[in-house]
Design a protein around this motif. Structure first.
Motif, PDB file in Angstrom:
ATOM      1  N   LEU A   1      38.182  35.164  43.783  1.00 18.48           N
ATOM      2  CA  LEU A   1      39.447  34.417  43.846  1.00 18.48           C
ATOM      3  C   LEU A   1      39.243  33.038  44.462  1.00 18.48           C
ATOM      4  O   LEU A   1      39.863  32.062  44.021  1.00 18.48           O
ATOM      5  CB  LEU A   1      40.486  35.210  44.638  1.00 18.48           C
ATOM      6  N   LEU A   2      38.382  32.944  45.477  1.00 16.30           N
ATOM      7  CA  LEU A   2      38.094  31.634  46.063  1.00 16.30           C
ATOM      8  C   LEU A   2      37.452  30.708  45.029  1.00 16.30           C
ATOM      9  O   LEU A   2      37.801  29.530  44.953  1.00 16.30           O
ATOM     10  CB  LEU A   2      37.160  31.775  47.269  1.00 16.30           C
ATOM     11  N   ARG A   3      36.526  31.246  44.253  1.00 20.03           N
ATOM     12  CA  ARG A   3      35.874  30.413  43.231  1.00 20.03           C
ATOM     13  C   ARG A   3      36.862  29.995  42.152  1.00 20.03           C
ATOM     14  O   ARG A   3      36.797  28.875  41.635  1.00 20.03           O
ATOM     15  CB  ARG A   3      34.716  31.176  42.601  1.00 20.03           C
ATOM     16  N   ARG A   4      37.756  30.891  41.792  1.00 22.20           N
ATOM     17  CA  ARG A   4      38.734  30.584  40.741  1.00 22.20           C
ATOM     18  C   ARG A   4      39.703  29.495  41.197  1.00 22.20           C
ATOM     19  O   ARG A   4      40.160  28.686  40.395  1.00 22.20           O
ATOM     20  CB  ARG A   4      39.514  31.842  40.368  1.00 22.20           C
ATOM     21  N   LYS A   5      40.021  29.476  42.498  1.00 21.43           N
ATOM     22  CA  LYS A   5      40.930  28.461  43.028  1.00 21.43           C
ATOM     23  C   LYS A   5      40.214  27.153  43.350  1.00 21.43           C
ATOM     24  O   LYS A   5      40.793  26.269  43.954  1.00 21.43           O
ATOM     25  CB  LYS A   5      41.617  28.989  44.294  1.00 21.43           C
ATOM     26  N   LYS A   6      38.923  27.066  42.958  1.00 28.85           N
ATOM     27  CA  LYS A   6      38.119  25.856  43.145  1.00 28.85           C
ATOM     28  C   LYS A   6      37.899  25.508  44.611  1.00 28.85           C
ATOM     29  O   LYS A   6      37.717  24.351  44.964  1.00 28.85           O
ATOM     30  CB  LYS A   6      38.750  24.654  42.429  1.00 28.85           C
ATOM     31  N   ARG A   7      37.938  26.507  45.466  1.00 26.11           N
ATOM     32  CA  ARG A   7      37.629  26.274  46.871  1.00 26.11           C
ATOM     33  C   ARG A   7      36.145  26.486  47.073  1.00 26.11           C
ATOM     34  O   ARG A   7      35.500  27.243  46.372  1.00 26.11           O
ATOM     35  CB  ARG A   7      38.408  27.223  47.775  1.00 26.11           C
ATOM     36  N   GLY A   8      35.621  25.805  48.052  1.00 28.70           N
ATOM     37  CA  GLY A   8      34.197  25.917  48.318  1.00 28.70           C
ATOM     38  C   GLY A   8      33.841  27.266  48.917  1.00 28.70           C
ATOM     39  O   GLY A   8      34.565  27.799  49.747  1.00 28.70           O
ATOM     40  N   VAL A   9      32.738  27.815  48.452  1.00 27.40           N
ATOM     41  CA  VAL A   9      32.229  29.065  48.998  1.00 27.40           C
ATOM     42  C   VAL A   9      30.926  28.736  49.705  1.00 27.40           C
ATOM     43  O   VAL A   9      29.995  28.204  49.105  1.00 27.40           O
ATOM     44  CB  VAL A   9      31.990  30.106  47.879  1.00 27.40           C
ATOM     45  N   ALA A  10      30.870  29.018  50.993  1.00 25.69           N
ATOM     46  CA  ALA A  10      29.696  28.696  51.789  1.00 25.69           C
ATOM     47  C   ALA A  10      28.496  29.525  51.343  1.00 25.69           C
ATOM     48  O   ALA A  10      28.647  30.674  50.910  1.00 25.69           O
ATOM     49  CB  ALA A  10      29.992  28.956  53.262  1.00 25.69           C
ATOM     50  N   PRO A  11      27.306  28.950  51.436  1.00 23.16           N
ATOM     51  CA  PRO A  11      26.104  29.710  51.065  1.00 23.16           C
ATOM     52  C   PRO A  11      25.942  31.002  51.875  1.00 23.16           C
ATOM     53  O   PRO A  11      25.419  31.988  51.351  1.00 23.16           O
ATOM     54  CB  PRO A  11      24.959  28.736  51.364  1.00 23.16           C
ATOM     55  N   LEU A  12      26.397  31.005  53.117  1.00 23.13           N
ATOM     56  CA  LEU A  12      26.313  32.218  53.929  1.00 23.13           C
ATOM     57  C   LEU A  12      27.165  33.330  53.336  1.00 23.13           C
ATOM     58  O   LEU A  12      26.761  34.505  53.340  1.00 23.13           O
ATOM     59  CB  LEU A  12      26.746  31.925  55.369  1.00 23.13           C
ATOM     60  N   MET A  13      28.318  32.981  52.798  1.00 24.14           N
ATOM     61  CA  MET A  13      29.190  33.985  52.184  1.00 24.14           C
ATOM     62  C   MET A  13      28.532  34.605  50.956  1.00 24.14           C
ATOM     63  O   MET A  13      28.652  35.803  50.715  1.00 24.14           O
ATOM     64  CB  MET A  13      30.544  33.372  51.822  1.00 24.14           C
ATOM     65  N   VAL A  14      27.815  33.784  50.188  1.00 26.82           N
ATOM     66  CA  VAL A  14      27.115  34.298  49.007  1.00 26.82           C
ATOM     67  C   VAL A  14      25.955  35.187  49.435  1.00 26.82           C
ATOM     68  O   VAL A  14      25.717  36.240  48.841  1.00 26.82           O
ATOM     69  CB  VAL A  14      26.627  33.132  48.119  1.00 26.82           C
ATOM     70  N   THR A  15      25.254  34.796  50.496  1.00 34.56           N
ATOM     71  CA  THR A  15      24.161  35.611  51.015  1.00 34.56           C
ATOM     72  C   THR A  15      24.668  36.964  51.490  1.00 34.56           C
ATOM     73  O   THR A  15      24.042  38.006  51.229  1.00 34.56           O
ATOM     74  CB  THR A  15      23.455  34.876  52.165  1.00 34.56           C
TER      75      THR A  15
ATOM     76  N   TYR B   1      35.521  42.466  49.080  1.00 32.87           N
ATOM     77  CA  TYR B   1      34.858  41.208  49.410  1.00 32.87           C
ATOM     78  C   TYR B   1      34.453  40.449  48.150  1.00 32.87           C
ATOM     79  O   TYR B   1      34.608  39.227  48.082  1.00 32.87           O
ATOM     80  CB  TYR B   1      33.636  41.484  50.292  1.00 32.87           C
ATOM     81  N   ASN B   2      33.962  41.170  47.141  1.00 31.64           N
ATOM     82  CA  ASN B   2      33.598  40.527  45.877  1.00 31.64           C
ATOM     83  C   ASN B   2      34.820  39.919  45.194  1.00 31.64           C
ATOM     84  O   ASN B   2      34.758  38.807  44.665  1.00 31.64           O
ATOM     85  CB  ASN B   2      32.922  41.531  44.943  1.00 31.64           C
ATOM     86  N   ILE B   3      35.935  40.621  45.217  1.00 27.69           N
ATOM     87  CA  ILE B   3      37.177  40.098  44.630  1.00 27.69           C
ATOM     88  C   ILE B   3      37.650  38.868  45.395  1.00 27.69           C
ATOM     89  O   ILE B   3      38.079  37.873  44.803  1.00 27.69           O
ATOM     90  CB  ILE B   3      38.259  41.191  44.598  1.00 27.69           C
ATOM     91  N   PHE B   4      37.554  38.911  46.723  1.00 22.45           N
ATOM     92  CA  PHE B   4      37.949  37.778  47.564  1.00 22.45           C
ATOM     93  C   PHE B   4      37.138  36.533  47.205  1.00 22.45           C
ATOM     94  O   PHE B   4      37.701  35.443  47.033  1.00 22.45           O
ATOM     95  CB  PHE B   4      37.760  38.152  49.039  1.00 22.45           C
ATOM     96  N   LEU B   5      35.821  36.686  47.067  1.00 21.02           N
ATOM     97  CA  LEU B   5      34.999  35.530  46.712  1.00 21.02           C
ATOM     98  C   LEU B   5      35.295  35.053  45.296  1.00 21.02           C
ATOM     99  O   LEU B   5      35.289  33.842  45.036  1.00 21.02           O
ATOM    100  CB  LEU B   5      33.516  35.871  46.852  1.00 21.02           C
TER     101      LEU B   5
END
Length: 56
Positions: free
Chosen positions: A22-36, A16-20
């Protein structure tokens, strides 16, 4: 049994940490719930690891 569950949980949290990341690296938005969820899983992982270290 607890060790196997802990290893599986470590792999899932790591994935899950790697998935997030990769999302940040691709400049896609990460929802606050996902960070929580990420922070909560990491805290649970730390507590489970300490419990295993102390009582394991």
């Amino acid at each position: 049994m607890y060790l196997i569950a802990l290893v599986v949980f470590i792999i899932l949290v790591g994935g899950y940490n790697i998935f997030l990341s990769l999302l940040r690296r691709k400049k896609r938005g990460v929802a606050p719930l996902m960070v929580t969820i990420q922070v909560t899983l990491n805290i649970v992982l730390i507590v489970a690891g300490l419990v295993y270290l102390i009582f394991g």
